[in-house]
Write an enzyme that holds these catalytic residues in place. Structure first.
Site, short mmCIF file in Angstrom:
data_model
loop_
_atom_site.label_atom_id
_atom_site.label_comp_id
_atom_site.label_asym_id
_atom_site.label_seq_id
_atom_site.Cartn_x
_atom_site.Cartn_y
_atom_site.Cartn_z
N HIS A 15 0.83 -1.20 0.00
CA HIS A 15 0.00 0.00 0.00
C HIS A 15 0.87 1.25 0.00
CE1 HIS A 15 -4.20 -1.41 1.45
NE2 HIS A 15 -3.70 -2.19 0.52
N TYR A 29 -9.59 5.94 6.91
CA TYR A 29 -9.82 6.31 8.31
C TYR A 29 -10.86 7.42 8.33
CZ TYR A 29 -5.56 3.82 9.74
OH TYR A 29 -4.62 2.87 10.01
N LYS A 66 0.11 0.13 15.03
CA LYS A 66 1.47 0.03 15.55
C LYS A 66 1.73 -1.16 16.48
CE LYS A 66 3.39 3.40 13.48
NZ LYS A 66 3.28 2.78 12.18
N PRO A 95 -5.29 0.62 18.40
CA PRO A 95 -4.92 0.17 17.05
C PRO A 95 -5.01 1.23 15.96
CG PRO A 95 -7.04 -0.76 17.72
CD PRO A 95 -6.51 -0.05 18.90
N TYR A 134 3.53 6.64 10.07
CA TYR A 134 2.67 5.53 9.64
C TYR A 134 3.50 4.41 9.01
CZ TYR A 134 -1.60 3.21 8.27
OH TYR A 134 -2.61 2.29 8.17
#
Ligand SMILES: Cc1cc2nc3c(=O)[nH]c(=O)nc-3n(C[C@H](O)[C@H](O)[C@H](O)COP(=O)(O)OP(=O)(O)OC[C@H]3O[C@@H](n4cnc5c(N)ncnc54)[C@H](O)[C@@H]3O)c2cc1C
Length: 390
Positions: free
Chosen positions: A72, A201, A297, A293, A385
């Site tokens: 991704h 998100y 991580k 979550p 990220y």
């Protein structure tokens, strides 16, 4: 039984540590209180940082990952009804994340361990840890009603948040830091194609939502829910309707629904125990820290702990040096706290808190609006990220 390193827990941190130590010629035994099927039935994380993929390669267990995992390059953040893409790859000079389920990582590690003929004792009950302040620690366990003892040089406590390792240390020797969030995540796994190629998100008036996936045919969706909710109150239909109500029109229209194959509610917590070494006992992964979550991580932090610990043990046996072992806790915690900060920040920006008022909601929207319009802010998110360097 005698071994060099006794590892408590056959989750991802214990199995990865065991495989790397084996590659370095360090003998190890894993004690796990559940059976292999139970270990493999736990549906959890799915987003891997490049550092973790590198370690799986080093451990010799990345063949299937390279065939089946989804690379991704970006994620999407949705708020005020619109989606905004964060181009991870461009913002970080080429770094990406890899979507591959924790269950699959665990399966690959279990198969490699069994193929190498390494000892894993499943269904090990009443594990207890002794003499960590001497040079010859012991781990006792009960199997089929008989008590056994493993004598070792070091114990690696990889037994998760509820494990015995952290509990074995006197309370006065451990300092803990904790934040419990006033909501949970209701997660559904379904054999349906993901609504989007990349993770979405969502910050919405009705609460947070996340569209994630495990493969091109298997989706993982979450909606923020009250901690008092019972999963039995959530029919599949109710879940899909709630998710759709939090998505933008295009995603809501595209969403393919189907029967859930797993449905559960997970509480969200930030937790760190310091230090991560007590004499000859080391803590790694969820045994030492938990993150909510939202930043993806938890699993990746387990891998970075294993990175520092495996190298420290290789240095100890190969070069007869204590330096890595002495630095383990400080090195691991430096990275842990940065991931704690990032996970807390993502959680704070994307969820509705029970006490949030008009002011805090407008601040949240302003922060997200700033984020998606500032190269500097997007770069900061992207760097965290994809994973900070080890
Ligand atoms: C419901 C849930 C959902 C999650 N979702 C995400 C996510 O979406 N993204 C993300 O990044 N992270 C997620 N996480 C976090 C991630 O799964 C963990 O960070 C990761 O599993 C840590 O691995 P570990 O090996 O340290 O611990 P664990 O996976 O907890 O493994 C510990 C092992 O030790 C064993 N054990 C425990 N006690 C004993 C004992 N006394 N004796 C012997 N063995 C023992 C356990 O059975 C287990 O097999 C989630 C966690 C949970 C619980």
């Amino acid at each position: 039984m005698r071994t060099q390193v006794a590892i408590v827990g056959a989750g991802p941190s214990g199995l990865l540590l065991g495989q790397l130590l084996h590659k370095y010629g360090i003998d190890n035994v894993i004690l796990e209180r559940k059976d292999p099927d139970y270990v493999l039935s736990r549906i959890r994380a799915g987003v891997l940082e490049q550092g973790m993929v590198n370690m799986l390669e080093e451990a010799g267990v990345a063949q299937r990952l390279h065939q089946e995992a989804l690379p991704h390059d970006g994620i999407e953040i949705a708020f005020s009804g619109k989606r905004h893409r964060i181009d991870l790859k461009t913002l970080t000079g080429g770094k990406i994340v890899t979507v591959y389920g924790q269950t699959e990582v665990t399966r690959d590690l279990m198969e490699a361990r069994s193929a190498a003929g390494l000892t894993t004792i499943y269904d090990a009950a009443d594990v207890s840890i002794h003499d960590i302040d001497g040079t010859s620690p012991k781990v006792r366990y009960v199997k089929d009603g008989v008590t056994h003892e493993v004598v070792c040089d070091f114990v690696a406590g990889c037994d998760g948040y509820h494990g015995v390792s952290r509990q074995s240390v006197p309370q006065s020797a451990v300092q803990t830091y904790e934040r419990i969030y006033p909501f949970g995540w209701l997660g559904v796994l379904s054999d349906t194609p993901p609504v989007s190629h990349e993770l979405i998100y969502v910050n919405h008036d009705r609460g947070f939502a996340l569209c994630s996936m495990r493969s091109a045919h298997r989706s993982r969706y979450y909606v923020q829910c009250p901690l008092t909710d019972d999963v039995a109150e959530w029919s599949d239909e109710r879940f899909w309707n709630e998710l759709k109500s939090r998505l933008d029109d295009e995603a809501a229209h595209k969403l393919v629904t189907g029967p859930s194959i797993e449905k559960s509610i997970a509480p969200l917590r930030s937790f760190v125990a310091e230090p991560m070494r007590f004499g000859r006992l080391f803590l790694a992964g969820d045994a030492a820290h938990i993150v909510p979550p939202t930043g993806a991580k938890g699993l990746n932090l387990a891998a970075s702990d294993v990175y520092y610990l495996s190298r420290a043990l290789r240095e100890y046996y190969g070069e007869k040096s204590q330096a890595g072992i002495d630095a383990y806790s400080a090195n691991a915690l430096r990275r842990v706290w940065k991931a704690e900060r990032f996970s807390w920040w993502m959680t704070t920006q994307l969820h509705r808190f029970p006490d949030s008022d008009g002011f805090s909601q407008r601040i949240q929207t302003a922060e997200l609006d700033y984020l998606v319009n500032s190269q500097a802010a997007m770069t900061a998110l992207a760097e965290n990220y994809v994973g900070l360097p080890y």
